[in-house]
Design a protein around this motif. Structure first.
Motif, short mmCIF file in Angstrom:
data_model
loop_
_atom_site.label_atom_id
_atom_site.label_comp_id
_atom_site.label_asym_id
_atom_site.label_seq_id
_atom_site.Cartn_x
_atom_site.Cartn_y
_atom_site.Cartn_z
N ASP A 3 0.84 -1.20 0.00
CA ASP A 3 0.00 0.00 0.00
C ASP A 3 0.87 1.25 0.00
O ASP A 3 2.09 1.20 0.14
CB ASP A 3 -1.06 -0.05 1.11
N ALA A 4 0.22 2.39 -0.21
CA ALA A 4 0.94 3.64 -0.45
C ALA A 4 1.85 4.01 0.72
O ALA A 4 2.98 4.48 0.53
CB ALA A 4 -0.05 4.75 -0.74
N ILE A 5 1.35 3.78 1.93
CA ILE A 5 2.15 4.16 3.10
C ILE A 5 3.41 3.30 3.19
O ILE A 5 4.51 3.80 3.43
CB ILE A 5 1.30 4.04 4.40
N ASP A 6 3.26 1.99 2.92
CA ASP A 6 4.43 1.11 2.95
C ASP A 6 5.43 1.55 1.88
O ASP A 6 6.65 1.51 2.10
CB ASP A 6 4.03 -0.35 2.70
N LEU A 7 4.95 1.94 0.71
CA LEU A 7 5.85 2.40 -0.36
C LEU A 7 6.61 3.64 0.09
O LEU A 7 7.83 3.73 -0.07
CB LEU A 7 5.05 2.72 -1.63
N LEU A 8 5.89 4.59 0.64
CA LEU A 8 6.56 5.84 1.04
C LEU A 8 7.57 5.58 2.16
O LEU A 8 8.62 6.23 2.21
CB LEU A 8 5.52 6.87 1.50
N LYS A 9 7.26 4.62 3.01
CA LYS A 9 8.17 4.33 4.12
C LYS A 9 9.37 3.49 3.70
O LYS A 9 10.36 3.42 4.42
CB LYS A 9 7.42 3.61 5.25
N SER A 10 9.28 2.85 2.55
CA SER A 10 10.36 1.93 2.17
C SER A 10 11.26 2.48 1.07
O SER A 10 12.30 1.89 0.75
CB SER A 10 9.78 0.58 1.71
N ARG A 11 10.93 3.63 0.47
CA ARG A 11 11.77 4.16 -0.61
C ARG A 11 13.17 4.45 -0.10
O ARG A 11 13.36 4.95 0.97
CB ARG A 11 11.17 5.46 -1.16
N ARG A 12 14.15 4.09 -0.92
CA ARG A 12 15.56 4.42 -0.64
C ARG A 12 16.22 4.75 -1.95
O ARG A 12 15.90 4.17 -2.99
CB ARG A 12 16.28 3.21 -0.02
N SER A 13 17.19 5.64 -1.91
CA SER A 13 17.97 5.90 -3.11
C SER A 13 18.90 4.72 -3.38
O SER A 13 19.38 4.08 -2.44
CB SER A 13 18.83 7.16 -2.91
N VAL A 14 19.14 4.47 -4.65
CA VAL A 14 20.11 3.44 -5.06
C VAL A 14 21.09 4.13 -6.00
O VAL A 14 20.68 4.79 -6.96
CB VAL A 14 19.39 2.27 -5.77
N LYS A 15 22.39 4.01 -5.73
CA LYS A 15 23.34 4.79 -6.52
C LYS A 15 23.35 4.35 -7.99
O LYS A 15 23.06 3.18 -8.30
CB LYS A 15 24.73 4.79 -5.89
N PRO A 16 23.67 5.29 -8.89
CA PRO A 16 23.52 5.01 -10.33
C PRO A 16 24.20 3.71 -10.78
O PRO A 16 23.63 2.98 -11.59
CB PRO A 16 24.18 6.22 -11.00
N ALA A 17 25.38 3.40 -10.24
CA ALA A 17 26.09 2.19 -10.68
C ALA A 17 25.32 0.93 -10.34
O ALA A 17 25.56 -0.14 -10.92
CB ALA A 17 27.48 2.16 -10.06
N ASP A 18 24.39 1.02 -9.38
CA ASP A 18 23.60 -0.15 -8.98
C ASP A 18 22.21 -0.16 -9.60
O ASP A 18 21.32 -0.90 -9.18
CB ASP A 18 23.47 -0.22 -7.46
N LEU A 19 21.99 0.72 -10.59
CA LEU A 19 20.69 0.75 -11.27
C LEU A 19 20.84 0.07 -12.63
O LEU A 19 21.55 0.57 -13.50
CB LEU A 19 20.22 2.21 -11.45
#
Ligand SMILES: Cc1cc2nc3c(=O)[nH]c(=O)nc-3n(C[C@H](O)[C@H](O)[C@H](O)COP(=O)(O)O)c2cc1C
Length: 189
Positions: A3-19
């Motif tokens: 759900d939306a709240i879980d998504l907002l709470k779990s977002r993290r940046s991932v550095k470009p080399a790991d995308l």
């Protein structure tokens, strides 16, 4: 689907080399940009716009970034120049969020700039919701006027961020967040 709240709470940046790929499809990119443009915007000025770097466009932009870098660093090694050429090709998709903020009779420029930040954040959250990860970065080339000219920005336009988007190569680790006690006061208590 979380759900939306879980998504907002779990977002993290991932550095470009790991995308990694595959990046978003054309329809998903349109979806991401539609959500990015659905942000508070005092005066309905749309004081931002987006530049999509995907496929070969990423290396074409990189060539221009590398040319500016080479000019400023005549002693640069071939390896350093190649790194600059690959700047926007690390992730499958990069979206430049461009601020078009400027003087206005009613709407403070500051509020227009904040709206560009909101667009960048919506884009990062939308990427996460679609199963991708993102990294909002600027790096040196966001602040170099020659690069901005070479990427087609008008003189008054600025980069709010280069949002790198792709599939996370591995699940990101959590990072410490400020304690609410350090950033929240309750007025009158
Ligand atoms: C306007 C802006 C520019 C940023 N530029 C960079 C950058 O150039 N390089 C970098 O490593 N992180 C940069 N960051 C930080 C990352 O986007 C991100 O906040 C950080 O990696 C922490 O990740 P989190 O989203 O999981 O909290 C920038 C953040 C903002 C808001």
């Amino acid at each position: 689907m979380p759900d939306a709240i879980d998504l907002l709470k779990s977002r993290r940046s991932v550095k470009p080399a790991d995308l990694t790929g595959p990046g978003p499809s054309a329809a998903e990119i349109d979806n991401l940009l539609t959500i990015a443009s659905r942000v508070p915007d005092h005066g309905k000025l749309a004081p931002w716009r987006f530049i999509v770097f995907a496929g070969a466009g990423r290396l074409e932009a990189g060539k221009r970034i590398a040319a500016v870098f080479r000019d400023g660093h005549p002693d640069a090694t071939a390896e350093q120049i190649e790194f600059e050429r690959q700047r926007l090709a690390r992730a499958p998709l990069v979206v430049a969020v461009v601020s078009r903020a400027g003087p206005h009779v009613k709407i403070p420029e500051w509020e227009q700039q904040l709206s560009a930040g909101a667009a960048a954040m919506n884009l990062a959250n939308a990427a996460h919701a679609l199963g991708f990860a993102a990294n909002w970065i600027t790096e040196w080339y966001a602040y170099d006027r020659r690069v901005l000219d070479a990427l087609g920005l008008a003189p008054h336009e600025r980069i709010a961020g280069f949002i790198h988007i792709g599939k996370p190569a591995r699940p990101p680790e959590e990072r410490a967040r400020p304690a609410l006690a350090d950033i929240v006061t309750r007025f009158g208590e």
